[in-house]
Structures are given as C-alpha cells and as structure tokens.
Scaffold this motif. Sequence first.
Motif, short mmCIF file in Angstrom:
data_model
loop_
_atom_site.label_atom_id
_atom_site.label_comp_id
_atom_site.label_asym_id
_atom_site.label_seq_id
_atom_site.Cartn_x
_atom_site.Cartn_y
_atom_site.Cartn_z
N TYR A 134 59.50 41.60 38.77
CA TYR A 134 58.07 41.46 38.52
C TYR A 134 58.01 40.82 37.14
O TYR A 134 58.79 41.19 36.25
N PRO A 135 57.16 39.83 36.94
CA PRO A 135 57.27 39.06 35.68
C PRO A 135 56.87 39.82 34.42
O PRO A 135 57.00 39.28 33.32
N LEU A 167 50.08 40.96 32.00
CA LEU A 167 49.75 39.80 32.82
C LEU A 167 48.26 39.52 32.75
O LEU A 167 47.45 40.41 32.99
N HIS A 186 45.50 37.45 34.55
CA HIS A 186 45.37 36.71 35.80
C HIS A 186 44.37 35.57 35.67
O HIS A 186 43.37 35.68 34.97
N ILE A 226 43.33 40.46 40.32
CA ILE A 226 44.75 40.18 40.61
C ILE A 226 44.90 39.55 42.00
O ILE A 226 45.71 38.65 42.22
N SER A 227 44.04 39.97 42.95
CA SER A 227 44.22 39.48 44.33
C SER A 227 43.64 38.08 44.55
O SER A 227 44.00 37.41 45.51
N SER A 248 43.87 35.68 42.21
CA SER A 248 44.46 34.76 41.24
C SER A 248 45.61 33.96 41.85
O SER A 248 46.45 34.50 42.54
N ASP A 249 45.64 32.65 41.52
CA ASP A 249 46.74 31.80 41.98
C ASP A 249 47.92 31.91 41.04
O ASP A 249 49.06 31.67 41.42
N SER A 250 47.63 32.25 39.79
CA SER A 250 48.72 32.37 38.83
C SER A 250 48.32 33.37 37.75
O SER A 250 47.17 33.79 37.68
N SER A 251 49.31 33.75 36.94
CA SER A 251 49.05 34.66 35.84
C SER A 251 49.78 34.15 34.61
O SER A 251 50.78 33.43 34.73
N ALA A 252 49.29 34.54 33.43
CA ALA A 252 49.97 34.18 32.19
C ALA A 252 50.56 35.47 31.61
O ALA A 252 49.88 36.48 31.53
N ARG A 259 49.29 45.95 47.49
CA ARG A 259 50.56 45.50 48.04
C ARG A 259 51.08 44.39 47.16
O ARG A 259 50.55 43.29 47.15
N SER A 260 52.09 44.69 46.38
CA SER A 260 52.59 43.65 45.49
C SER A 260 53.83 43.04 46.13
O SER A 260 54.38 43.57 47.08
N LYS A 261 54.28 41.93 45.56
CA LYS A 261 55.45 41.26 46.11
C LYS A 261 56.73 42.00 45.77
O LYS A 261 57.79 41.70 46.27
N GLU A 262 56.60 42.96 44.89
CA GLU A 262 57.72 43.80 44.52
C GLU A 262 58.20 44.51 45.80
O GLU A 262 57.40 44.93 46.60
#
Lengths: 95, 480
Positions: free
Chosen positions: B84-85, B131, B133, B138-139, B141-145, B266-269
């Motif tokens: 997770y970033p 993060l 967003h 969060i859901s 967002s296409d990207s996060s910083a 549901r995260s990508k984690e």
Amino acid sequence: MKVSADDVKYIAQLSRLTVPETEMEKFTEQFNQILNYADILQKIDTAGIEPTAHVLPVSNVLREDVAKEGVTHEEALSNAPAVHNGGFKVPRVIE
Amino acid sequence: MTKYITVIGLEVHAELKTKSKAFCSCSTAFGSAPNTHVCPVCLGMPGALPVLNKQVVEFAIRAGLALNCEIKKFNKFDRKNYFYPDLAKNYQISQFDKPICENGHIDVNVNGEEKRIGITRIHMEEDAGKLVHSGATISTSDSSAVDYNRAGVPLIEIVSEPDMRSAEEARAYMENLKAILEYTDVCDCKMQEGSLRCDANISIMPEGAKEFGTRAEIKNLNSFRALVRAIEYEVERQKEILEDGGHIVQETRTWDDANGVTLSMRSKEEAHDYRYFPEPDLVPVQLDDAWIERVRSELPELPAQRQARLVKEHGLPEYDASLIVATKAMAEYFDEAVKTAKDSKGVSNWMLGDVSAYLNNEGITISEFKVTPAHLAELVNLTKDGVLSSKLAKKVFAEMLKEDKAPSVLVKELGLEQVSDEGAILKLVEETIAENPQSVADFKAGKDKAIGFLVGQIMKKSRGKANPGMVQKMLKEKMQ
C-alpha cells in the motif's frame, strides 16, 4: 509435497511477482526443497534454548531523540515517476 | 424480537511526542509542506538502515506503567508486510508476538458504575504516510498523492480486551485513555490532527450466547462523537442483518461522518496476510529493572489520583472533579487558580459553568483561554468577600473576556463595587419603604413574597450594587 502450485501463485501475488505458468512446476519444487531442508532443522531438540531473535549477540542499539535535516524536497521526489502537489503520485488505491 | 448484547474492543493508535521519527532522525513536526521531513530510511531507499529512537521505548514504558501493564523486558521488532503506498518500504516495522506491554487495564465510571476494561497489549510501531486523494473521496479518486512526512513517526498501538458493552462505555474508556496519555505527556492527543486515532471492533450476539458474533472493524473515528455515532449505527446495521436472517461478514468498514454511516472498504491490499517476520535490521531491546523502575518513579500524578486529590483537598464533588481532571490543561488551570483563590468550589463552578460555555462557544480549548488563572481566582475572591454580587461578577467576567485586566481594576472602571456601607443601604431601605406602603402592609399581613419585590426595588435603585444579603436583613428589621 507441502506446497502446491496454488500456494506458489498466492505467494507470488502477495509479493507482486509474476511467475510464468511454464515455471510454476520448477518453483513449486524449489519451495518444497526449502521446506524439506527446514524439516531437517526441525528435528533438532531445542528444548530449553531461547529462540533467536537476531543473529548478532548485540542489543540496545539506540539513538538519542534529536531531529536532523533529511534530504531536500526536490531530492526526495527526484526518483518519483509522477508528482502531484508535492506528493508522490500513485494510481487509484481502492478497487 | 431477540435481545442482543453489543461487544466492543478498541484499537487506539497514539503518536508519540518525540522530536524525531522512530527509526531515523527526521523531524516529526506536523503541518509542514509534503515530503520535507524525509530521508532514505523513511523513504524506503535500498540499503538505508533504521536505528531505534531511545525516547520511543521510554514513552512506551511510561504509557504501559500508567495503564497498569506488565512491562516485558525482552523486545524485538517485526516486519508487517503489505503493499500500500502509505509506506514506501512495503512493510511496517511493528512488534508482533513480543509487545512491550501486556495485561493492563483502565477503570471507567459509567452512570455511577465502576467497570474495569482490560488492555491486552501495547506495542511500538511506525506511522504510515498520508494519502491525499485526487477526487472527493477515496473511492472516486483516479490517483492519490503521497506525503511521507508522517511515515516513520513513532506510535504505540493500545489494544483493549472486548470488554465494552455500549457506546457509552467505549466513550468513557477512550476519554480516560486520552487523559492518561495527556498526563503522562507521551502524546498530544489531537484527534482532529490524527495524533490519536481509534478503530473499533464491533459485534453483537443474542443474549445468553456463549460466543461473540462476527465482528466488523470500523476505521476513521476522529472524535468521541464519531466513535459513539459509529457504534450506534453499526449495532443497528448488524441487528437488521441478523433479524432478516442474514449473517455478518467480517470486514473493515470506514465511518462516513458526513452521512452518518459505515461503509465497506475493499482496498487493493490483499486479504490480511501480513507474513510477519523478525526485522533483521534492528537488534533486540533488552530492558532492565533499573530502567523500568526509574520510569515508574518519574510517573506524574494520573487523572484518577488527581481526581481523588481534588475531592479530598478542595472538597469538590466527585462528578465536578472528574470533569476538571478530564483534560490535563483544565486540571492545571484549576491548580494554578486555587493557589490564590479563597474558594476552590467557586473556581470549579466558574470553570465548569461560564468558562466552559465560553470555550465551547468559541470552539477553543482552555490552553487558548485569555483569562489567567490568577484573574479568575481574583474574581472568585471578589464574590467571596462580598465586593461583587454573583450577577455583577458575571458582568465583570464578560469584560475580562474582552480585555486583559484584573477584575479588581475592571470593578473600579465600571463602578461596580457592591455597596456594603450600612448608612447608604439604610437610606435606600427607608426610601423604598416610604414609596411602597402597599407592599409593606402585605409583608406585615404575612405575605412573605412582598419582601422580594421590595429587595428588587432597592437593587434597581442601587443599579445592582447593594449587597443583597444586607438589604434583605435591614428591610426585615425596619418593617418589624
């Protein structure tokens, strides 16, 4: 066989590694060889022996709580593939 | 309808008040520009090696002792692996099977009942980055910083037993815990800034059941209010599912404060498979009795002890004392004020009444309150000495909020001194009796209420400055 091809796939996924189908058999076999070796070690009687947390006989390597400058903002981001508002830009994190 | 019992356990993350991060020397300052307190260690550069900050261990021991824990002498760190970033290394340095503290507890009081909430463990770990967003949530967002300033800031995670049975108990536990962390000065406990964060494990079970129900873990609880609302919402959600014949899914949910709901996350984690293993880059930490006992001897007075002292030494009611000690700054303000105040209860009444009302109204804390403890004490003394009536004291207090002047100075400037001069009051009493024969007759006829009217007339004449006790007494004497 302790480890199946499915286990290897799962571990590869957790590690973010792509294992080609063609190599799956080879990896499965190697995983099992490692575990078989561990089995030999398991046979040693370790009753009364403290578990080893670290290979060096050293403890309490501590530093005082003093703040110092790290790298510059520009240096920090110099390897970033993409930057947004001073942050490392990363793709969408939620499915 | 089946009766259900709610079961709650809390996991609290407290950022430790160190100057530098846990495993590198970067500053822990909050609110700086993104990625300005970073170095190869907290950016996860290959080859960079962590070195533990001694103060982290010191704070963890202190918190553990204050929370009645056993301190474990042998400590090691472990890697918790996840992609997770928010952590550049792809693992978090934490303590897995050998936490520094175990078997603690906090005693809480809910609706007059004392209850002990167990603390399973406290372990040391590092915080993750932040993060931001790109979209509204969060859901969407296409990207996060990612900002790694917070990555590596030391935390202690305090895990409670599933001992709480209601939102009120959870709130009481959390409030007590916060006060203890504040008193021991290990954390600044700013929930809004995220230096104190809380996740709640919530499940319900039918009354009489032996086993707990399946739990949901609720994240993003940034205030006491959010904690209470989230628990109440989640309990109802789970009840509805069970009543409809469904079953609860074990999952992580996030609290959506704006809409007052919990949402599945549901995260990508990957599913929780952290593959912990000992951190090879850090050697163990071996504590000895000397270290632990030194920390114990330096423990400050804790909220429960302070509360007992306020009751014993200052005669405050338990409830009032509990409100004063709930925030360290409030308790310190009280202690400072009573140094010069002639009436401790008076100080407490002001603090819990007008002062708290003002603070709430302005949305500030007692630390930002302009009126000094010495000035509040002086105001209490002016009332106690009969210089000010309570009504006029409120007027002076209102002025004190506007300008930084001693209440005695304001009393003179505003010409508000209470008149306790017998001759002056007698004159007013006689005038008033002469002007209101009907009320005097009523009083003599046994209508006690009539005296209230007469007192009111005199207070009006004196513009509120006559000493009401003396007015009452002299009126009665004159009319007999």
